[in-house]
Design a protein around this motif. Structure first.
Motif, short mmCIF file in Angstrom:
data_model
loop_
_atom_site.label_atom_id
_atom_site.label_comp_id
_atom_site.label_asym_id
_atom_site.label_seq_id
_atom_site.Cartn_x
_atom_site.Cartn_y
_atom_site.Cartn_z
N ASP A 248 -116.37 30.25 -22.94
CA ASP A 248 -116.03 29.38 -24.04
C ASP A 248 -114.55 29.07 -23.99
OD1 ASP A 248 -116.31 27.95 -26.38
OD2 ASP A 248 -115.87 29.69 -27.62
N ARG A 249 -114.24 27.84 -23.64
CA ARG A 249 -112.87 27.37 -23.58
C ARG A 249 -111.94 28.31 -22.81
NH1 ARG A 249 -111.82 24.95 -29.62
NH2 ARG A 249 -113.84 23.97 -29.83
N VAL A 250 -112.41 28.67 -21.65
CA VAL A 250 -111.63 29.61 -20.84
C VAL A 250 -110.53 28.88 -20.08
CG1 VAL A 250 -111.79 30.98 -18.72
CG2 VAL A 250 -113.36 31.40 -20.60
N SER A 251 -109.35 29.45 -20.14
CA SER A 251 -108.23 28.94 -19.35
C SER A 251 -107.61 30.09 -18.57
CB SER A 251 -107.16 28.32 -20.24
OG SER A 251 -107.70 27.22 -20.93
N PHE A 252 -107.01 29.74 -17.46
CA PHE A 252 -106.34 30.76 -16.65
C PHE A 252 -105.13 30.12 -15.99
CE2 PHE A 252 -105.67 32.87 -12.54
CZ PHE A 252 -105.50 34.18 -12.96
N SER A 253 -103.99 30.77 -16.13
CA SER A 253 -102.76 30.24 -15.53
C SER A 253 -102.10 31.32 -14.70
CB SER A 253 -101.75 29.83 -16.60
OG SER A 253 -102.37 29.01 -17.55
N ILE A 254 -101.29 30.88 -13.77
CA ILE A 254 -100.46 31.84 -13.04
C ILE A 254 -99.00 31.40 -13.16
CG2 ILE A 254 -102.17 32.58 -11.33
CD1 ILE A 254 -100.57 30.46 -9.52
N ASN A 255 -98.12 32.34 -12.96
CA ASN A 255 -96.70 32.01 -12.94
C ASN A 255 -96.26 31.94 -11.50
OD1 ASN A 255 -96.31 31.88 -15.70
ND2 ASN A 255 -96.09 34.11 -15.85
N ASN A 256 -95.67 30.84 -11.11
CA ASN A 256 -95.20 30.76 -9.73
C ASN A 256 -93.86 31.50 -9.58
OD1 ASN A 256 -93.20 29.10 -10.66
ND2 ASN A 256 -94.01 27.23 -9.75
N GLU A 257 -93.37 31.49 -8.36
CA GLU A 257 -92.17 32.31 -8.09
C GLU A 257 -90.96 31.85 -8.90
OE1 GLU A 257 -92.96 29.34 -4.99
OE2 GLU A 257 -94.21 30.88 -5.85
N LYS A 258 -90.98 30.59 -9.34
CA LYS A 258 -89.86 30.10 -10.16
C LYS A 258 -90.10 30.38 -11.65
CE LYS A 258 -88.65 26.40 -7.01
NZ LYS A 258 -89.01 25.04 -6.65
N GLY A 259 -91.18 31.11 -11.93
CA GLY A 259 -91.47 31.45 -13.32
C GLY A 259 -92.18 30.34 -14.07
N LYS A 260 -92.57 29.29 -13.36
CA LYS A 260 -93.25 28.18 -14.03
C LYS A 260 -94.74 28.51 -14.15
CE LYS A 260 -93.75 23.24 -13.84
NZ LYS A 260 -94.13 22.20 -12.95
N THR A 261 -95.31 28.18 -15.31
CA THR A 261 -96.73 28.46 -15.53
C THR A 261 -97.58 27.35 -14.92
OG1 THR A 261 -96.21 29.60 -17.57
CG2 THR A 261 -98.48 28.89 -17.31
N ILE A 262 -98.50 27.76 -14.04
CA ILE A 262 -99.37 26.77 -13.40
C ILE A 262 -100.79 26.97 -13.90
CG2 ILE A 262 -100.17 25.84 -11.17
CD1 ILE A 262 -97.15 25.87 -11.23
N SER A 269 -115.93 25.59 -20.51
CA SER A 269 -117.07 26.16 -21.24
C SER A 269 -118.33 25.93 -20.43
CB SER A 269 -117.22 25.48 -22.60
OG SER A 269 -116.07 25.69 -23.38
N LEU A 270 -119.16 26.94 -20.36
CA LEU A 270 -120.46 26.79 -19.71
C LEU A 270 -121.44 27.81 -20.27
CD1 LEU A 270 -120.73 29.31 -17.46
CD2 LEU A 270 -119.13 27.89 -16.23
N LYS A 271 -122.72 27.50 -20.10
CA LYS A 271 -123.78 28.41 -20.56
C LYS A 271 -124.87 28.42 -19.51
CE LYS A 271 -123.38 28.04 -25.55
NZ LYS A 271 -124.14 28.05 -26.77
N ILE A 272 -125.24 29.58 -19.03
CA ILE A 272 -126.27 29.67 -18.01
C ILE A 272 -127.40 30.56 -18.52
CG2 ILE A 272 -126.77 30.41 -15.65
CD1 ILE A 272 -123.86 29.58 -15.02
#
Ligand SMILES: Nc1ncnc2c1ncn2[C@@H]1O[C@H](COP(=O)(O)OP(=O)(O)OP(=O)(O)O)[C@@H](O)[C@H]1O
Length: 474
Positions: A248-262, A269-272
């Motif tokens: 449900d409204r899942v998000s995922f980010s990473i921080n790159n080496e410059k500290g920027k959020t990607i 959202s999905l239902k199986i």
């Protein structure tokens, strides 16, 4: 995440050791409590037998024919509070509910004590935004007399309440529940699901109190979990329906080496539905593997919620990482070491799992003599042998030729049809594999852009194909 090394066998049961190689981890799901044995104050008092309590207080809703022994007082009482509830408490007690968590917890404890004397208390406070599941519990000693588990849960909107059930389930699995519920139907539905799981997994007694704290401060109205279960159809919240996998409204980010959020995964959202074989597809780099890992519990979402039936197993794409024991039999049996089975039981389960993927004839074969597709099927058997409910399969056919590709897909299909409620989510970027699926989720650029019937998705992908023809079916 193509070409990723998993550093181990590649079948991963997060419930049994997270992302680590399962050969170095142990089964950590325990079912060693039950309501009766854990209740230190199990003599009947207070509301006496629950049948009496139930009938007299609830005004004649008779329990189902199956007699459920009620333990009194309950080991845990749970109060759910939020702003609205604070006002309810305030109205009941004619006092201001303390704002500081510790004081508030004590206040709630005192209030709940009126209805569950001697019990341990859980105060679930719905907070906004900042608290995540892993940081929830804090034990506070209460003058040595009893302990209070103070639990903070986020509750930004109704959807987020889905986690409450998981948290309760995780924290108090194995004890009797006594709940004071929110008026929110959604919260109620989540609690109901939790009750159901607790009862199913532990044969537990659930006491269910609907708005008692709102209506009266000294008496709790109890209902039986059968009644709650029978009302399940009236609820519609995340994790309540018959879906084995939900995000449900899942998000995922990473921080790159410059500290920027990607951002990698955006609001997915999905239902199986349970028992089905679904595919997750989309162009290279759109986030399929990352989403699958989130569903597997190998990555934590930055935002949003996930509900996946457990145990779940994640199978990695590289067949050379899948199977490492000398023979097929030894490999499939390996994961069973944690279950304390007899030799006969082990053999039986291995035979069943290998039969499901049509590899029983290879029982004694050295694994190095297997083809890539056969190794994948052995890896799937390794997941099935542990009786997983959800298979999360990450591009298993990437390195396979056409024959092996179909063999592995059919093995998964067969495994699903030979079991009552195993669900599989299969990540692929091969469009032709869609014909085997019961449903599909299509992603682009970190988002779920389509979700549902295979034919619709197929048509839609065909229409979009020009934009990524190099990716799909490559
Ligand atoms: N830990 C990470 N660090 C940096 N970038 C990452 C990381 N994990 C994923 N990504 C990036 O996120 C995007 C999605 O990756 P992911 O592996 O989930 O895509 P995919 O759809 O499975 O791709 P493929 O079909 O090629 O396997 C890619 O651009 C990838 O480079």
């Amino acid at each position: 995440m193509k070409g990723q090394s998993n550093g181990g066998r590649g079948v991963c049961s997060p419930e049994r050791g997270g992302a680590q190689d399962k050969r170095t981890t142990h089964h950590n799901t325990t079912h060693h409590h039950n309501g009766k044995s854990n209740n230190n104050n199990g003599s009947c008092g207070g509301s006496a037998s629950s049948e009496t309590a139930h009938d007299s207080k609830k005004g004649g809703t008779s329990p189902a024919s199956e007699a459920i022994p009620i333990v009194w007082p309950p080991k845990f009482a749970i109060g759910l509070t939020n702003k609205e509830k604070e006002e309810d408490f305030l109205a009941i007690k004619g006092a201001k509910l303390p704002q500081r968590p510790k004081k508030r917890a004590k206040f709630i404890q005192r209030t709940i004590n009126l209805v569950s004397p001697g019990g341990w208390l859980c105060d679930l406070t719905l907070e906004r935004y900042e608290v995540r599941e892993k940081k929830i519990t804090k034990k506070i000693n209460n003058n040595g007399a009893r302990e209070l588990m103070y639990i903070r849960i986020i509750g930004v909107n109704n959807r987020r309440y889905a986690h409450i059930g998981d948290v309760i389930f995780a924290v108090i699995k194995g004890v009797v529940l006594n709940m004071s519920l929110e008026r929110s139907e959604v919260v109620k539905a989540v609690i109901v699901r939790t009750c159901k799981e607790l009862k199913r997994d532990n044969n537990m007694i659930i006491r269910y109190d609907d708005n008692a704290a709102v209506e009266r401060s000294d008496v709790v109205l109890y209902e039986y979990c059968q009644e709650i279960e029978s009302n399940l159809k009236n609820y519609n919240a995340v994790g309540v329906d018959n879906f084995a996998i939900e995000s449900d409204r899942v998000s995922f980010s990473i921080n790159n080496e410059k500290g920027k959020t990607i951002p990698i995964i955006k609001d997915c959202s999905l239902k199986i539905p349970s028992g089905q074989f679904w595919m997750l597809l989309g162009p290279n780099g759109c986030g399929k593997s990352t989403l699958l890992k989130i569903l597997a519990g190998l990555l934590s979402p930055t935002d949003g919620f996930v509900h996946v039936r457990k145990p779940r197993s994640y199978v990695f794409q590289n067949p050379d990482h899948q199977v490492v024991m000398p023979t097929v039999e030894a490999d499939v049996a390996f994961g069973l070491g944690q279950f304390n089975l007899t030799n006969d039981e082990t053999k039986l389960r291995v035979a069943k799992a290998l039969t499901a993927v049509d590899m029983y004839d290879y029982l004694q074969r050295p694994v190095q003599t297997l083809s890539g597709g056969q190794k994948q099927r052995v890896a799937i058997a390794g997941a099935l042998v542990e009786e997983c409910k959800v298979l999360l399969l990450d591009e298993l056919t990437t390195f396979l030729d056409a024959t092996d590709q179909v063999g592995v897909i059919k093995a998964v299909k067969n495994a699903l049809s030979s079991s009552e409620d195993v669900t599989a989510l299969w990540v692929t970027h091969r469009l032709e594999e869609l014909e085997y699926a019961d449903g599909a989720v299509y992603m682009e650029d970190g988002r779920v852009v389509m979700h549902g019937e295979v034919s619709n998705i197929m048509n839609s992908i065909e229409a979009r194909k020009a934009s990524y023809s190099d990716d799909i079916n490559s």
